[in-house]
Write an enzyme that holds these catalytic residues in place. Structure first.
Site, PDB file in Angstrom:
ATOM      1  CG  HIS A  27     -81.212   4.671  37.082  1.00  0.00           C
ATOM      2  ND1 HIS A  27     -80.757   5.824  37.689  1.00  0.00           N
ATOM      3  CD2 HIS A  27     -82.522   4.581  37.381  1.00  0.00           C
ATOM      4  CE1 HIS A  27     -81.781   6.389  38.330  1.00  0.00           C
ATOM      5  NE2 HIS A  27     -82.857   5.651  38.158  1.00  0.00           N
ATOM      6  NE  ARG A  87     -81.714  12.072  38.312  1.00  0.00           N
ATOM      7  CZ  ARG A  87     -82.211  11.292  37.361  1.00  0.00           C
ATOM      8  NH1 ARG A  87     -82.600  11.819  36.209  1.00  0.00           N
ATOM      9  NH2 ARG A  87     -82.308   9.998  37.542  1.00  0.00           N
TER      10      ARG A  87
END
Ligand code: FAD
Length: 598
Positions: free
Chosen positions: A236, A256
């Protein structure tokens, strides 16, 4: 052996995360007598940690969304190595499974019109993650757990399965021990569903907890099943890097999705430099377009921060390597300068508290420092797409411990959907099979019970060996350094020699004390699984001479057309001492589906 605790069921589910619970509910609803066995407390699986949401093309935010678009996104995200049938079933059935969770009491966040709200995530063309703040997994587990308990499904918690029993080449049951007392249990059952999750604890920096030692992967192999896609491990892009005690802890992609950007030590928003050709047409190439996208998705392309995870993780890795990292060796993730403190606290409450309490960072006022962390394994038990049955009759695998659905890279949100869709299917198929046997069920052989017991107690029999903690920690460091985010042939070869050395050390490892709650013994048993799984990953990674999704070879930097047509399948070798590898062509996609990729 006399006196051993013994239970008989139609279906035994190993694991109580989303996959295991959904499978157990389905088995119960189809009329099976079912038990769930889990090695920690009920509710403490990885599913509960999931933050972002469940991907399902409900079309609540974008009516143009539908299963075909979700299917296409999933296949492209997996770089076309996914089992197309699993990707199709998942995309088709996820919306129904989310609605059903809601019927069972899950309280999702809402749109202004009162529909289930859907958030943006990397690789998904439309906002499609059904979510509850950044605590979606908690709500999912709460709902499934409550339902399972209400239905009266038997739960064996803090109970670890260490062996599967077979008779006439079919599943006959499972062997387990209570962690607290160290006492053994035999389960007689013609159907066993593995839902044990992933393998992340084989790596030093990981978002995974102590439970992820690849037990289901290893149990399946020892029973004669095969694994696929094991070279594909998802790092990740955003894990915490500071303080050291929490290094690897996940920072959700929702940061994000909700507007956060990545910058380097020079203040540059660097993701624009890393847009691969494959995603050029759908990614914004200017800051202005990227920023407009949050409000107007129809007329703008998505920001490069929301490329699939493998792309973003590699970009971050390159920036750090090039000397443009933060003081603690990460990269900045900044939402403070982009959204109001109220917005951040409302949308990302867990992240706000996580940074405040663990790192003394106020994410509404300053950027976070983040770096890649081992997060998810795409590889797992090779199963039939419709039923989740493995190569062994009566053995099913579902959730993170199964393989195929995500190909070489999983899109965020597609795991929670996977658990629900295939959990239900596995529970139903396992029940139908058990029922089809009538009275002629495979019987557990007492000799096998004895040898499962001997094998579980073996670490007590050794004298003067090493303790399992040192071996585990050396294995984690070695996997991180040699089989991590960027790989090369010499390093992979070195890792395989290292694994052989760890196996030798593990064969004489010793545990102190008694069977009553003894973490050293538990680890000694888990470590065997970690070693098998690590060997699968390293061997497959060495064989696949290309870069694709969660497998990046520095010595073979691009994807290779030929490799794009096949899977690597691993099995335990006949002596049971290591793993063997063979290639297998991908199942052929029907023409009507091929059309989506023209
Ligand atoms: P788990 O939920 O991990 O359950 C495994 C179960 O197996 C546990 O009950 C464990 O005790 C049991 N078990 C293991 N071995 C044994 C054994 N030998 N004997 C008995 N029991 C055993 N995915 C998304 O789609 N969206 C997200 O937003 C998201 N966020 C995430 C955030 C974090 C921090 C992490 C770590 C993962 C996230 N993921 C997300 C991935 C997703 O949460 C997992 O892939 C998924 O929950 C796995 O579910 P599972 O049911 O397969 O396994």
């Amino acid at each position: 052996p006399g006196g051993m605790e013994r239970h008989s069921y139609d279906v035994v589910v190993v694991g109580a995360g989303g996959a295991g619970l959904r499978a157990a509910i389905a088995a119960h609803d189809s009329g099976a007598r079912v038990a769930v066995v889990c090695k920690s407390l009920l509710g403490k699986a990885h599913t509960v940690m999931a933050e972002g949401g469940i991907a399902a093309s409900m079309g609540n935010s974008y009516p143009e969304d539908n299963w075909e678009v979700h299917f296409r996104d999933t296949m492209r995200g997996g770089k076309m190595l996914n089992n197309w049938r699993m990707a199709q079933l998942h995309a088709q059935e996820a919306p129904e499974r989310v609605m059903e969770l809601e019927d069972w009491g899950a309280l999702f966040d809402r749109t202004e019109d009162g529909l289930i709200s859907q958030r943006d995530f990397g690789g998904h063309k439309y906002a499609r993650l059904a979510h509850v703040g950044d605590r979606t997994g908690l709500e999912m587990i709460r709902t499934l757990q409550q339902r399972a308990v209400a239905l009266g499904i038997d739960v064996f918690m803090e109970c670890t399965v260490t062996d599967l029993f077979k008779a006439d080449d079919r599943i006959a049951g499972a062997f387990a021990y209570w962690r607290e007392s160290g006492r053994f249990i035999v389960f007689d059952a013609p159907s066993v569903i593995l839902a044990t999750g992933g393998i992340g604890k084989s790596f030093k920096v990981t978002s995974n907890s102590w439970e992820y030692t690849g037990d289901g992967h290893a149990l399946a192999m020892r029973a004669g099943a095969s694994l696929i896609n094991m070279e594909f491990v998802q790092f990740h892009p955003t894990g915490m890097v500071w303080p050291p005690s929490v290094k690897g802890l996940l920072v959700t992609e929702s940061v994000r999705g909700d507007g956060g950007i990545l910058t380097n030590s020079e203040g540059k928003r660097f993701m624009f430099d890393y847009i691969p050709d494959f995603f050029k047409t759908e990614t914004a190439d200017t800051v202005e377009e990227a920023d407009r996208w949050y409000d107007d998705k129809k007329n703008n392309r998505r920001p490069p921060e929301l490329l699939p995870r493998d792309e973003v993780a590699r970009a971050i890795n390159s920036e750090i390597k090039a000397g443009r990292g933060t003081p603690h060796g990460g990269i900045y993730l900044d939402i403070a300068s982009r959204r109001s403190p109220e917005f951040i606290r409302k949308r990302l409450p867990s992240m706000y508290h996580q940074f405040k309490e663990l790192a003394d960072v106020d994410i509404t006022a300053e950027p976070m420092e983040i770096g890649p962390t081992c997060h998810y394994v795409m590889g797992g038990v090779e199963v039939d797409a419709d039923t989740q049955e493995s190569a062994v009759t009566g053995l099913y695998a579902v959730g993170e411990c199964s393989g195929g659905m995500h190909g070489s890279n999983r899109l965020g949100g597609n795991s929670l959907g996977d658990l629900l869709v295939f959990g239900k299917r596995a529970g139903e198929a396992a029940t139908a099979y058990a029922r089809s046997l009538g009275d002629s069920r495979p019987q557990v052989d007492e000799k096998d019970v004895k040898s499962a017991q001997t094998s579980a107690l073996a670490p007590f029999e050794v004298e003067g060996g090493e303790n399992p903690y040192t071996i585990q920690s050396d294995l984690q460091q070695s996997m991180n350094d040699l089989v991590g985010i960027i790989r090369t042939a010499p390093e992979l070869e070195e890792s395989l020699s290292a694994i052989e050395a760890f196996k030798a050390r593990a064969s004489t490892m010793v545990v102190e004390g008694h069977r009553q709650y003894n973490p050293g013994w538990h680890l000694a048993l888990d470590l065997r699984n970690m070693l098998i799984v690590s060997e699968c990953i390293a061997k497959a990674a060495l064989a696949r001479e290309e870069s694709r999704g969660g497998h990046t070879r520095d010595d073979f930097p691009g994807p290779d057309e030929e490799w794009g047509t096949k899977n690597l399948v691993v099995t335990l070798n006949p002596e049971g001492t290591g793993v063997s590898l063979h290639e297998k062509p991908l199942p052929e996609m029907p023409d009507e589906l091929k059309g989506y990729f023209a």
